[in-house]
Design a protein around this motif. Sequence first.
Motif, mmCIF file in Angstrom:
data_model
loop_
_atom_site.group_PDB
_atom_site.id
_atom_site.type_symbol
_atom_site.label_atom_id
_atom_site.label_comp_id
_atom_site.label_asym_id
_atom_site.label_seq_id
_atom_site.Cartn_x
_atom_site.Cartn_y
_atom_site.Cartn_z
ATOM 1 N N PRO A 69 -7.354 -4.059 -4.199
ATOM 2 C CA PRO A 69 -7.426 -3.273 -2.962
ATOM 3 C C PRO A 69 -8.862 -2.920 -2.586
ATOM 4 N N SER A 70 -9.068 -2.695 -1.292
ATOM 5 C CA SER A 70 -10.386 -2.296 -0.812
ATOM 6 C C SER A 70 -10.685 -0.857 -1.213
ATOM 7 N N PHE A 115 -6.828 5.842 -0.665
ATOM 8 C CA PHE A 115 -5.499 6.264 -0.225
ATOM 9 C C PHE A 115 -4.530 6.351 -1.403
ATOM 10 N N ILE A 116 -4.588 5.340 -2.274
ATOM 11 C CA ILE A 116 -3.651 5.289 -3.400
ATOM 12 C C ILE A 116 -4.015 6.292 -4.485
ATOM 13 N N LEU A 138 0.810 -1.213 0.000
ATOM 14 C CA LEU A 138 0.000 0.000 0.000
ATOM 15 C C LEU A 138 0.848 1.270 0.000
ATOM 16 N N THR A 139 1.826 1.334 0.885
ATOM 17 C CA THR A 139 2.620 2.561 0.998
ATOM 18 C C THR A 139 3.453 2.817 -0.258
ATOM 19 N N GLU A 168 -8.408 1.531 0.605
ATOM 20 C CA GLU A 168 -7.046 1.464 0.061
ATOM 21 C C GLU A 168 -6.968 2.180 -1.283
ATOM 22 N N ASN A 169 -7.988 2.007 -2.109
ATOM 23 C CA ASN A 169 -8.026 2.739 -3.377
ATOM 24 C C ASN A 169 -8.085 4.245 -3.142
#
Length: 271
Positions: A223-224, A230-231, A156-157, A227-228
């Motif tokens: 990704p959830s 965030f990205i 993720l990061t 998470e999407n």
Amino acid sequence: MSADVAASLSVLALVVVVSDVTRRLLIGARADTGLAAYLGELVSTFQLCCCTHELKLLSDAGGIEPQLALTLTYLAAVVHGLTFRGAIGNPSGVLVHAYHARFPAGCALRRIACQFGAAAAARGAVRLVWGIGLSELHVRHRLLGFHCSSPVRAPLTKAAGVELVCAFAVQTVITCTQRLEEKFRVHAVAAAITTMVYAGGSVTGAVLNPAVAFSTQFLCTGPSFLENCFIYWLSPVLGMLSSVLLSDKVSAVLWTTSSSPRLPLSSKKAA
């Protein structure tokens, strides 16, 4: 050229032509009202998302060479830049304009709402087009239930960092080319976008645009939702705003340095 590529190019051309005609008609009819800017955002973001959907499908499932995919990415970016007629098509870009006080907060929020609305509409529109079955690629995609997989291939990061850096780089090019004529500037920005797609595409797809990501990535397996977000939402916004803040800081330092009074040479010797 394969039949799948020819069909996809036809779809891309049709989307651009129909969008441009619609944009001219709507903006012309509402030129004297405050709706013209919002209509421009609706149509332009719809055009951008539809084309991105088709290019993504062609790249992911069409089996085309990476060089051709990058070439089409560059050409699409140039066409969008030349046809948007002042629309931004990117929520991050709207926030940059709001930061520079070019838009009131309410106007910025309405533009962003139009962009996300157009992104959702584009997602449904391309499925209707694919459902017609203009090519074997479209037929296969329809039989698979329009299934797609997320391009995220990193933790993720790291994925968020890639989107942030790519957005930072593209915004820096946009800022540095502001004084160029538009017909030259679009090529510089398109080259920057294509370079970032080449550099980060294998990690996240290098979407760089929250509205386009909402349209093309959020329903894909991977990704959830958070998470999407965030990205593909937070990271590009932070990347673009970081570029703008750095550019403003550098410009302020350079302006201060160039405008500071300079003592005559004789005064310096006397001192």
